[in-house]
Design an enzyme around this catalytic site. Sequence first.
Site, PDB file in Angstrom:
ATOM      1  N   ASP A  34       0.853  -1.193   0.000  1.00 17.42           N
ATOM      2  CA  ASP A  34       0.000   0.000   0.000  1.00 17.42           C
ATOM      3  C   ASP A  34       0.888   1.242   0.000  1.00 17.42           C
ATOM      4  OD1 ASP A  34      -2.276  -1.513   0.138  1.00 17.42           O
ATOM      5  OD2 ASP A  34      -2.529  -1.304   2.302  1.00 17.42           O
ATOM      6  N   ARG A  35       0.369   2.300  -0.539  1.00 16.58           N
ATOM      7  CA  ARG A  35       1.135   3.550  -0.622  1.00 16.58           C
ATOM      8  C   ARG A  35       1.645   4.001   0.741  1.00 16.58           C
ATOM      9  NH1 ARG A  35      -0.420   8.949  -0.477  1.00 16.58           N
ATOM     10  NH2 ARG A  35      -2.595   8.380  -0.330  1.00 16.58           N
TER      11      ARG A  35
END
Length: 395
Positions: free
Chosen positions: A99-100
Amino acid sequence: AYYRAAARAGRLRLNEEPVRDLDIVLKNNDFLRNTVHRHEPPVTAQPIQILVENDEVVVVDKPSSLPVHPCGRFRHNTVIFILGKEHDLKELHTIHRLDRMTSGVLMFAKTAEVSKRLDEQVRERQLEKEYVCRVVGEFPEHEVVCEEPILVVSYKVGVCRVDPKGKCCKTIFQRLSYNGKTSVVKCLPRTGRTHQIRVHLQYLGHPIVNDPIYNMEAWGPERGRGGKIDKTDEELLKALVEEHRSKQSLDILGISEEDLNSNAENKDSGNSSDCPESARADPVREDCPAKDTKEPEPDTKDLLRNDIAACPLNSDTNLETLEKNKDLSLCENRDGQTGEKSSGEKDPLCVECKISRRDPSPKELVMYLHALRYKGAEFEYCSKMPEWALEDWEE
């Protein structure tokens, strides 16, 4: 609406000639070009550390806030772009994603053959992943196993929740330390669903301390503990957006006022025909979930279900003036070729250019979830324990 404006401003070019008639039919070998510029959300300045590089793989320690590859509003501020630009590492193959907002061990294959081999290990679940995070409250001392199914609420915002209709999941948790306020927890995901660790921790009543989605007031007084939300999906998304809007932190969600405005305009007019699917600027969700994640129902009333719409203008006001004024209407380099605008110049067709935002602090760009170790059949890669995960660390 956007393309009409771009054509009148001279930016839409067919075989390098400005397009005046949008009813023109394209022929074989025609070359159509539209010049735009982008506003990328801010990311941390922390460098990408290379842990291992050999003939087969590149393994890095990804900082929080950086997406793995270009998607959504991110292009240059991505791991792939930065590795190419700063380390001359080109044509890397993505094996897995983070995930970012998640930091930690991230692997890339250097060749298609290596990528295929590692992909098989991923598919056959031979890849062991170990994460560490800091959560709210005193996590139980004994091992906790969570197998609640997870459903995607919105691809645009990247929100999921526990739901019986979701995909099956399994995460094993073990507390490492507790400092009287928060706990450091080791996480072993046995499946790879979108936001799996974060959603399971929220369900258990111990969300990640600074999770910008799953530890928000929008989920209600219990913050989603036990799956209790008491809101429809649409109400939840609206509340999440408004909470970030009030804190001027929409960038943390990877969305902008332009996204919201264009959706609101479409709803107000009751007609989105000016913004067909093919005209959307970025039909890829910012978070890029894995393919096995369930698609939302097509009739879901999600105020953010449309990706960035390429319709920033309410009307064609002043477009004739723009057409006459080359300094404003054309993004030209000195040689007259269409290209990038000079730094600091505002674009009259861009909504984002009109908005002034505060810079987020480095603290706001970090989430306390870190991929600590990845182990396969013939390899094991580890990163250092992040500072916030040390036993004696204090906020």
